[in-house]
Design a protein around this motif. Structure first.
Motif: not given
Length: 345
Positions: A59-70, A105-116
């Motif tokens: 799904a991500l390869e077909i539609y990279p804008e769909g960040l939910g798959a990532l 996708y607002a706030g997703w960058s902060e969530d991703a950094e916390l998990r990282y």
């Protein structure tokens, strides 16, 4: 099976994209991505995260804008204990969310950094180094995949478990090492390239005759054998001399009894025992001398240059002649061995 499913999904998607008209490509890609995303959610809900990751990747390869798959990929990898892979995908999600203008996708960058950052203590690192490769073409592979030479000496995050490191240097087989990564482990693997095999050290081809020993080694062996043979000849002469003394003592102290026999007093028992032992030793030493001298002469003759001297055969002739002398023997006499001895030469 995973690879087959992924290839099938990719081929189907490519076929749909190729058949769709240009204005409808973007809309069609998003719809296909949603279908694959929904399939991934079903698999994940059923506890099949490994298969779900395949669907989310497609799904991500077909539609990279769909960040939910990532995001689902990162969460599945974390659930499977693939912490290094999850950290990479969480960081990719952080970067993509920062670049996205979608309000959802607002706030997703902060969530991703916390998990990282939370997974930082759970990963293991692997550093690969190569020694002895100066001027030689080598290739390092990690888990079957070629490693970029620029990553040698760099601390790499890898998932926990066993990893295989291979060093290809032009030899018959690569150098292989297995390493086990545990949470927080920092492993360093140093691979040393073996030195080139010279023509002198190269193994002989199958069926090829072995090289002959060097001339000096053969001559040395010949001299050693001659030394042993000479010592045996000298010992033979000494034993024969002792035997001759014993025979002389018996002849002087005994009275002739006819037919080459003698009647001797018991006091000559010691001389008789000495003569018999000397006879036995003379035979043994003569055999050693003959074998040693024969082997030494043969080795010297086979070693070019330096033929063996004919004079080395003289001790052998003396020993052989000594063996032809009379044998000392004992025969019983009426009255018992303790009162009279009958000696025959």
């Amino acid at each position: 099976m995973r690879s087959f499913e992924r290839q099938l999904l990719t081929l189907c998607t490519a076929a749909l994209l190729a058949a769709a008209p240009a204005p409808a490509l973007a809309a069609g890609a998003e719809e296909d991505a949603k279908t694959l995303f929904a399939r991934g959610r079903e698999l994940r809900g059923a506890g099949q995260c490994e298969q779900a990751i395949i669907a989310f990747r497609s799904a991500l390869e077909i539609y990279p804008e769909g960040l939910g798959a990532l995001r689902n990929i990162a969460e599945c990898e974390e659930a499977l204990g693939l912490y290094a892979s999850a950290r990479r995908d969480w960081w990719d999600l952080r970067r993509a969310a920062l670049q996205s203008t979608e309000a959802k996708y607002a706030g997703w960058s902060e969530d991703a950094e916390l998990r990282y950052r939370a997974l930082g203590s759970k990963v293991g690192t692997l550093t690969l180094k190569v020694q002895g490769a100066e001027g030689r073409q080598v290739q390092v592979a990690l888990d079957g995949k070629p490693l970029d030479p620029r990553l040698l000496g760099v601390e790499l995050e890898r998932d926990l478990g066993a990893h295989t490191v291979e060093l290809f240097y032009g030899g018959a087989a690569p150098l292989t090492e297995r390493v086990e990564l545990t949470p927080g482990a920092q492993r360093v693997v140093t691979l040393t390239v073996p030195p080139p095999i010279t023509a002198r050290d190269a193994p002989a081809a199958p069926g090829a005759p072995a090289p002959p020993p060097s001339s000096s080694a053969v001559r040395t062996g010949g001299y050693v054998a001659l030394g042993v043979g000479g010592a045996g000849a000298i010992a033979t002469v000494v034993a024969l001399a002792v035997r001759a003394g014993a025979v002389s003592a018996v002849e002087e102290g005994c009275s002739p009894a006819g037919d080459g026999a003698y009647v001797c007093p018991p006091s000559l028992q010691g001389d008789y025992d000495t003569g018999r032992t000397a006879s036995t030793l003379a035979g043994v030493f003569a055999g050693v001398g003959l074998v040693g001298i024969g082997a030494g002469v043969t080795l010297l003759l086979l070693s070019p240059p330096g033929p063996a001297s004919a004079a080395q055969g003289a001790p052998a002739s003396a020993a052989r002649g000594a063996l032809q002398s009379a044998e000392l023997s004992l025969a019983p006499w009426p009255g018992g061995l303790g009162s009279r001895l009958r000696v025959r030469f």
